[in-house]
Write a protein that holds these residues in place. Structure first.
Motif, PDB file in Angstrom:
ATOM      1  N   GLN A 100      22.262   7.028  19.993  1.00  0.00           N
ATOM      2  CA  GLN A 100      23.033   7.998  19.212  1.00  0.00           C
ATOM      3  C   GLN A 100      22.344   9.368  19.246  1.00  0.00           C
ATOM      4  OE1 GLN A 100      24.484   6.643  15.483  1.00  0.00           O
ATOM      5  NE2 GLN A 100      25.856   8.382  15.354  1.00  0.00           N
ATOM      6  N   ARG A 101      21.023   9.373  19.096  1.00  0.00           N
ATOM      7  CA  ARG A 101      20.274  10.638  19.176  1.00  0.00           C
ATOM      8  C   ARG A 101      20.446  11.293  20.547  1.00  0.00           C
ATOM      9  NH1 ARG A 101      16.427   7.441  16.607  1.00  0.00           N
ATOM     10  NH2 ARG A 101      15.207   7.256  18.512  1.00  0.00           N
ATOM     11  N   ASN A 115      23.069  11.262  22.284  1.00  0.00           N
ATOM     12  CA  ASN A 115      24.499  11.562  22.440  1.00  0.00           C
ATOM     13  C   ASN A 115      25.195  10.680  23.471  1.00  0.00           C
ATOM     14  OD1 ASN A 115      24.625  13.647  20.493  1.00  0.00           O
ATOM     15  ND2 ASN A 115      23.590  14.987  21.959  1.00  0.00           N
ATOM     16  N   SER A 147      35.560  10.864  27.099  1.00  0.00           N
ATOM     17  CA  SER A 147      34.110  11.022  26.935  1.00  0.00           C
ATOM     18  C   SER A 147      33.330  10.427  28.093  1.00  0.00           C
ATOM     19  CB  SER A 147      33.668  10.361  25.628  1.00  0.00           C
ATOM     20  OG  SER A 147      34.328  10.953  24.543  1.00  0.00           O
ATOM     21  N   LYS A 187      27.449   6.490  28.917  1.00  0.00           N
ATOM     22  CA  LYS A 187      28.136   6.732  27.640  1.00  0.00           C
ATOM     23  C   LYS A 187      28.840   5.442  27.226  1.00  0.00           C
ATOM     24  CE  LYS A 187      29.200  10.488  26.170  1.00  0.00           C
ATOM     25  NZ  LYS A 187      28.987  11.658  25.401  1.00  0.00           N
TER      26      LYS A 187
END
Length: 167
Positions: free
Chosen positions: A34-35, A37, A100, A4
């Motif tokens: 980005q797709r 996540n 995150s 991430k």
């Protein structure tokens, strides 16, 4: 496990820079991430309540680490001390990254917040010098790998190496 990455919102095309512009670096890899996540899009300055547009700001008499330690200031071009706002911005960036589970950050170089290789020299003359902004310094201090927008290829290589090692 997929890596991430905290990424400056302006690099993703959001018009959140001090002058209301963006600095899009949306490569094919960033679009794919980005797709998947993997990206956490964040603007520390906006999160800290700074407006768009806002006056330009520069670190005076030190670096981002010095600002976070209370040994340097961040001033706007009219001389207003906005150090506290930028310190908050750094802490909010760290919180977003940790919440995150980000292990890396892709940040906009030159910024008093996100600069990781270069920051403006505090003279408001357009001159840059080596140094880190407050968020870049705080993220690094907490073990998050920080890459500038000029180091996208290095970030891609770092992610590949990291993920190949974890297989």
């Amino acid at each position: 496990m997929k890596t991430k990455i905290l990424v400056s919102a302006c690099l993703m095309g959001h018009k959140v820079r001090y002058n209301g512009s963006e600095k899009a670096q949306i490569s094919e890899t960033l679009q794919r991430w980005q797709r998947e996540n993997r990206l956490v899009t964040h603007c520390p300055e906006l999160a800290a309540g700074l407006s768009i547009p806002r006056l330009s700001a520069e670190i005076v008499a030190g670096s981002g680490k010095d600002v976070m330690a209370g040994h340097a200031s961040i001033l706007e071009s009219d001389g207003t001390d906005v150090t506290g706002h930028y310190q908050l911005a750094a802490w909010l960036a760290l919180r977003a990254a940790l919440a995150s589970d980000c292990s890396a950050a892709l940040l906009t170089d030159g910024s008093p917040t996100c600069g990781s290789e270069l920051i403006y020299d505090g003279s408001f003359t357009g001159q840059k010098r080596a140094g880190m902004g407050v968020a870049a310094a705080l993220l690094r201090e907490h073990g998050i790998q920080v890459f500038s927008d000029n180091q996208l290829m290095e970030l891609i290589a770092w992610v590949k190496e990291r993920e190949n090692d974890s297989v």
